[in-house]
Design a protein around this motif. Sequence first.
Motif, PDB file in Angstrom:
ATOM      1  N   SER A 185      29.647   9.452  11.366  1.00  0.00           N
ATOM      2  CA  SER A 185      28.316   9.895  10.948  1.00  0.00           C
ATOM      3  C   SER A 185      27.578   8.734  10.296  1.00  0.00           C
ATOM      4  N   ALA A 186      26.230   8.811  10.339  1.00  0.00           N
ATOM      5  CA  ALA A 186      25.444   7.704   9.796  1.00  0.00           C
ATOM      6  C   ALA A 186      24.029   8.166   9.487  1.00  0.00           C
ATOM      7  N   ILE A 187      23.382   7.408   8.600  1.00  0.00           N
ATOM      8  CA  ILE A 187      21.968   7.603   8.279  1.00  0.00           C
ATOM      9  C   ILE A 187      21.228   6.327   8.643  1.00  0.00           C
ATOM     10  N   TYR A 188      20.100   6.469   9.356  1.00  0.00           N
ATOM     11  CA  TYR A 188      19.321   5.305   9.758  1.00  0.00           C
ATOM     12  C   TYR A 188      17.845   5.503   9.415  1.00  0.00           C
ATOM     13  N   ASN A 189      17.226   4.438   8.922  1.00  0.00           N
ATOM     14  CA  ASN A 189      15.773   4.390   8.840  1.00  0.00           C
ATOM     15  C   ASN A 189      15.223   3.922  10.178  1.00  0.00           C
ATOM     16  N   LEU A 190      14.071   4.446  10.530  1.00  0.00           N
ATOM     17  CA  LEU A 190      13.355   3.985  11.716  1.00  0.00           C
ATOM     18  C   LEU A 190      11.983   3.521  11.265  1.00  0.00           C
ATOM     19  N   GLY A 191      11.739   2.222  11.325  1.00  0.00           N
ATOM     20  CA  GLY A 191      10.466   1.691  10.857  1.00  0.00           C
ATOM     21  C   GLY A 191      10.044   0.495  11.674  1.00  0.00           C
ATOM     22  N   ASN A 192       8.784   0.095  11.506  1.00  0.00           N
ATOM     23  CA  ASN A 192       8.304  -1.079  12.240  1.00  0.00           C
ATOM     24  C   ASN A 192       8.519  -2.362  11.448  1.00  0.00           C
ATOM     25  N   GLY A 193       8.921  -2.225  10.187  1.00  0.00           N
ATOM     26  CA  GLY A 193       9.289  -3.384   9.396  1.00  0.00           C
ATOM     27  C   GLY A 193       8.150  -4.101   8.710  1.00  0.00           C
ATOM     28  N   GLU A 194       6.902  -3.772   9.062  1.00  0.00           N
ATOM     29  CA  GLU A 194       5.775  -4.454   8.427  1.00  0.00           C
ATOM     30  C   GLU A 194       4.723  -3.487   7.906  1.00  0.00           C
ATOM     31  N   GLY A 195       4.396  -2.462   8.649  1.00  0.00           N
ATOM     32  CA  GLY A 195       3.403  -1.487   8.214  1.00  0.00           C
ATOM     33  C   GLY A 195       1.994  -1.906   8.552  1.00  0.00           C
ATOM     34  N   PHE A 196       1.099  -0.923   8.585  1.00  0.00           N
ATOM     35  CA  PHE A 196      -0.313  -1.146   8.879  1.00  0.00           C
ATOM     36  C   PHE A 196      -1.139  -0.428   7.832  1.00  0.00           C
ATOM     37  N   SER A 197      -2.225  -1.036   7.404  1.00  0.00           N
ATOM     38  CA  SER A 197      -3.090  -0.405   6.410  1.00  0.00           C
ATOM     39  C   SER A 197      -4.002   0.609   7.086  1.00  0.00           C
ATOM     40  N   VAL A 198      -4.531   1.535   6.290  1.00  0.00           N
ATOM     41  CA  VAL A 198      -5.467   2.529   6.816  1.00  0.00           C
ATOM     42  C   VAL A 198      -6.661   1.843   7.463  1.00  0.00           C
ATOM     43  N   LYS A 199      -7.194   0.824   6.797  1.00  0.00           N
ATOM     44  CA  LYS A 199      -8.357   0.109   7.346  1.00  0.00           C
ATOM     45  C   LYS A 199      -8.016  -0.616   8.643  1.00  0.00           C
ATOM     46  N   GLN A 200      -6.800  -1.157   8.733  1.00  0.00           N
ATOM     47  CA  GLN A 200      -6.372  -1.792   9.981  1.00  0.00           C
ATOM     48  C   GLN A 200      -6.348  -0.794  11.127  1.00  0.00           C
ATOM     49  N   VAL A 201      -5.798   0.375  10.862  1.00  0.00           N
ATOM     50  CA  VAL A 201      -5.711   1.396  11.911  1.00  0.00           C
ATOM     51  C   VAL A 201      -7.112   1.784  12.378  1.00  0.00           C
ATOM     52  N   ILE A 202      -8.018   1.981  11.438  1.00  0.00           N
ATOM     53  CA  ILE A 202      -9.396   2.356  11.798  1.00  0.00           C
ATOM     54  C   ILE A 202     -10.062   1.249  12.608  1.00  0.00           C
ATOM     55  N   GLU A 203      -9.900   0.004  12.180  1.00  0.00           N
ATOM     56  CA  GLU A 203     -10.567  -1.112  12.864  1.00  0.00           C
ATOM     57  C   GLU A 203     -10.054  -1.287  14.287  1.00  0.00           C
ATOM     58  N   ILE A 204      -8.755  -1.172  14.480  1.00  0.00           N
ATOM     59  CA  ILE A 204      -8.214  -1.294  15.835  1.00  0.00           C
ATOM     60  C   ILE A 204      -8.663  -0.115  16.690  1.00  0.00           C
ATOM     61  N   ALA A 205      -8.743   1.062  16.104  1.00  0.00           N
ATOM     62  CA  ALA A 205      -9.233   2.227  16.851  1.00  0.00           C
ATOM     63  C   ALA A 205     -10.696   2.027  17.269  1.00  0.00           C
ATOM     64  N   ARG A 206     -11.504   1.433  16.414  1.00  0.00           N
ATOM     65  CA  ARG A 206     -12.896   1.138  16.787  1.00  0.00           C
ATOM     66  C   ARG A 206     -12.952   0.217  17.995  1.00  0.00           C
ATOM     67  N   ARG A 207     -12.106  -0.806  17.976  1.00  0.00           N
ATOM     68  CA  ARG A 207     -12.113  -1.768  19.072  1.00  0.00           C
ATOM     69  C   ARG A 207     -11.646  -1.128  20.378  1.00  0.00           C
ATOM     70  N   ILE A 208     -10.617  -0.309  20.309  1.00  0.00           N
ATOM     71  CA  ILE A 208     -10.064   0.293  21.520  1.00  0.00           C
ATOM     72  C   ILE A 208     -10.976   1.369  22.087  1.00  0.00           C
ATOM     73  N   THR A 209     -11.547   2.188  21.222  1.00  0.00           N
ATOM     74  CA  THR A 209     -12.392   3.300  21.690  1.00  0.00           C
ATOM     75  C   THR A 209     -13.821   2.867  21.982  1.00  0.00           C
ATOM     76  N   GLY A 210     -14.267   1.775  21.362  1.00  0.00           N
ATOM     77  CA  GLY A 210     -15.672   1.377  21.500  1.00  0.00           C
ATOM     78  C   GLY A 210     -16.609   2.292  20.733  1.00  0.00           C
ATOM     79  N   ARG A 211     -16.076   3.062  19.803  1.00  0.00           N
ATOM     80  CA  ARG A 211     -16.869   4.001  19.017  1.00  0.00           C
ATOM     81  C   ARG A 211     -17.010   3.489  17.577  1.00  0.00           C
TER      82      ARG A 211
END
Length: 328
Positions: A245-271
């Motif tokens: 048996s084992a316990i594992y974390n699943l993560g991307n190791g760096e994280g993204f800020s809320v503003k980063q997520v919004i800015e990339i979404a703006r670029r991808i959606t064009g909205r």
Amino acid sequence: MAVLVTGGAGYIGSHTVAALLEKGEEVVVLDNLQQGHREAVTGGRFYEGDLRDEEVLDRVFRENSIDAVIHFAASSLVGESMKEPGKYYHNNVYGALCLLEAMNRVGVKRIVFSSTAATYGEPDSVPIRETDRTQPTNVYGETKLAMEKMIRWYEVAHEFRFVSLRYFNAAGAHESGRIGEDHRPESHLVPIILQTALGQRSHISVFGEDYPTEDGSCVRDYIHVSDLSDAHILAVERLRRGEDSAIYNLGNGEGFSVKQVIEIARRITGRDIPAVIEARRAGDPAVLVASSDKARAELGWNPHRSNLERIIESAWAWHQSRPQGYND
């Protein structure tokens, strides 16, 4: 032999069902459809029912040759858990108890548990590691930790074997475009941003911009939902090999800020995606990022879809094709 997926009509559950089917696994799904969607289940044998219904559980195990369980079924809204703790203890902890008892009655002793990094509470260090203390700050995290402990005692008493997977934010959609994220109500950042891009919301709220982060907004882990599915399948394979048996974390190791997520979404959606800065929410840590070094080393997990652009592109394709989710 089949894999039983509880909560298999939910967001991560349905993607895991699809991934199991793609690997040629026999799949059985149990879901009460309170939060899940029948249309999200792309195959396998489906049972509509509740974990707390002993008759339903016994029927599922009686009618299928199940050798492993992946357990997703749980209530998962942090805010709601603080207002309705009884609901969370009854659905999550008692539901898990009913499942473990049913498994024990028929001798199915392998379980992969969909846990949460909320079991850690306020982190002492970042990235969070599996050896860090667990001290949840909300009822949701507390019930998940209680479920982990309960499974561990079933290992001691009944020779169960388990893998518990702790992660934060699943995001994105299946590459086929057939299944995606549709919660009612929606509480996750990426779909809320994309609903704003579609004009279904007037704006996205950013709760605080004075945190000690690069841009002042909170930083969180975001993992592509299909990468999470892969981890659950690797965990089943580990148990089938007879490993501990084992316990594992699943993560991307760096994280993204809320503003980063919004800015990339703006670029991808064009909205435009209007954003409004609001007051901090009580109890929101500045940074929550999990280390996945152990999962990579022991499970061979490779989250190759989890760059932010790919996550948002897949989610945007889903939301454009299904603007009302599964109601379309």
